[in-house]
Scaffold this motif. Sequence first.
Motif, short mmCIF file in Angstrom:
data_model
loop_
_atom_site.label_atom_id
_atom_site.label_comp_id
_atom_site.label_asym_id
_atom_site.label_seq_id
_atom_site.Cartn_x
_atom_site.Cartn_y
_atom_site.Cartn_z
N GLY A 56 -10.52 6.91 -0.17
CA GLY A 56 -9.13 7.37 -0.18
C GLY A 56 -8.15 6.21 -0.22
O GLY A 56 -7.09 6.30 -0.85
N LEU A 57 -8.48 5.10 0.44
CA LEU A 57 -7.61 3.92 0.40
C LEU A 57 -7.50 3.39 -1.02
O LEU A 57 -6.40 3.00 -1.46
N LEU A 65 0.83 -1.20 0.00
CA LEU A 65 0.00 0.00 0.00
C LEU A 65 0.87 1.25 0.00
O LEU A 65 0.56 2.23 -0.71
N TRP A 66 1.93 1.22 0.78
CA TRP A 66 2.83 2.37 0.78
C TRP A 66 3.55 2.50 -0.57
O TRP A 66 3.81 3.62 -1.04
N ILE A 85 -4.07 4.79 4.47
CA ILE A 85 -2.99 3.82 4.53
C ILE A 85 -2.35 3.82 5.92
O ILE A 85 -2.04 2.75 6.48
N HIS A 97 -7.57 5.01 -3.61
CA HIS A 97 -6.72 5.92 -4.38
C HIS A 97 -5.34 6.08 -3.74
O HIS A 97 -4.59 7.00 -4.10
N ALA A 98 -5.03 5.19 -2.78
CA ALA A 98 -3.71 5.15 -2.14
C ALA A 98 -3.35 6.46 -1.46
O ALA A 98 -2.21 6.92 -1.51
N HIS A 99 -4.33 7.07 -0.79
CA HIS A 99 -4.05 8.27 -0.01
C HIS A 99 -3.35 7.90 1.30
O HIS A 99 -3.54 6.81 1.86
N VAL A 100 -2.57 8.83 1.82
CA VAL A 100 -1.71 8.53 2.96
C VAL A 100 -2.51 8.27 4.24
O VAL A 100 -2.19 7.34 5.00
N ALA A 104 2.10 1.66 -3.35
CA ALA A 104 1.06 2.22 -4.21
C ALA A 104 0.95 3.73 -4.05
O ALA A 104 0.71 4.47 -5.01
N SER A 105 1.12 4.21 -2.82
CA SER A 105 1.06 5.66 -2.59
C SER A 105 2.20 6.38 -3.29
O SER A 105 2.10 7.57 -3.60
N ALA A 106 3.30 5.64 -3.53
CA ALA A 106 4.45 6.22 -4.23
C ALA A 106 4.43 5.90 -5.72
O ALA A 106 5.36 6.26 -6.45
#
Length: 413
Positions: free
Chosen positions: A365-366, A238-239, A374, A368-371, A241-243
């Motif tokens: 938000g998850l 997931l982290w 996550i 869309h990989a929002h911080v 994905a956020s990057a």
Amino acid sequence: MRMRAAALWISFIAAHAVVAWLGWVLPNQPMGDVVLVYEPWSTAAVSGGAVMGITAVWVYPQLALVPMLLARLLAVPLVPLLGLDQAYLIGWAMLVTLCDLLGFAVLVGRARVRRRRAAGWFWTAGLVLLGPIALYRLDAITVPIAIVGGLWLARRPAVGAALLTAGAWIKIWPGAIALAAIAAGRRSLRIAVTAAAVSAALIVVFFLLGADQELFGFLTTQNDRGLQIEAVAATPFLWMASAGAATIDYSIHILTFQIGAPGVEIIASCLTPLMLIAVAAIVALGVWRARQGAPWQRLLPPLALALVTALIVTNKVGSPQFQTWLIAPAILWIVFDRARAHIAAALVLMLCALAFAVYPLTYDGLLHAHVLPIALITLRNVLLILLLVIAVRAAWRVRPTRVARSAQLTRSR
């Protein structure tokens, strides 16, 4: 005493009303599975279509269809007024509430026993903190079954084992409590024989109804499953994905969101063997402590919680409704050994709150990989691992009684 009992019962009923209402007003379709999946499955079964688990391979054990059909039956009088979808949602909420009330009656009764009152308040708080997911999922049906079955293991072991086995044929996890009871050593043979007999009888019934290759489809269909975004093992992805180094993809076959990234298939393939190893190790710990003379009522709750938590931590799936599983063994811990249950009970409530914060509140938000979401789910997953460690440690530290210790010394001589 009557005032305490009335306050507890009113609060429990009010918690269901609040949670049911939240399902209608919160975002991200917290009631989606009920109306989009359970209702069509039940409709197909009664209208000549596929009977899931009997004529079609299913992700659930066969008895899972029973509450879906019961909810449809409760919805029938409301269909002319509300339409099938809304009537079915209300029928489902009524069914879960009725099951919970029956389980609550067994747990607290007239609220005369202090530790049972504490367990009742804990259950009430868990419902509210977990939100609509505590009501509008199949897992909700199994919670009161697991609670009553676990409580009855003490005085009615055969009945308790039968209930837990039936619960496992709806969702697998109540079987972990029965397995913990077998490992804990008190009336193990009776519990094991009862569980085997109930399972054998159900298998015969399902076979006579037409199931053959579909009998164990709920096990085989999981093999091809990818790593769901909410699984504990998915946390680092997931982290990523956020990057932008991983993707979140929707699986039409499984109807869930999964991780897409290099190496994720290897991680997913390792989780089922890891689950089996973890379960075997925890069972072995329970057997060892039982043979050392650990008292059954002190050993069973942390052992059951450890097994249930291990099923979540090592799972390819990490659905928020899995937190409902934790409520039953935590209640058993409060009832059987309240003095040592505080930390585990507090962690379970925190996990319920975090699951609610992720789904449905920040789930978009998850995806869309929002911080923020996550970070919330990361904290939830860390606390799940911590809860597993605490439960295993508690089972490890259960001391033998003096009588058992004396018997061991006698045998060694």
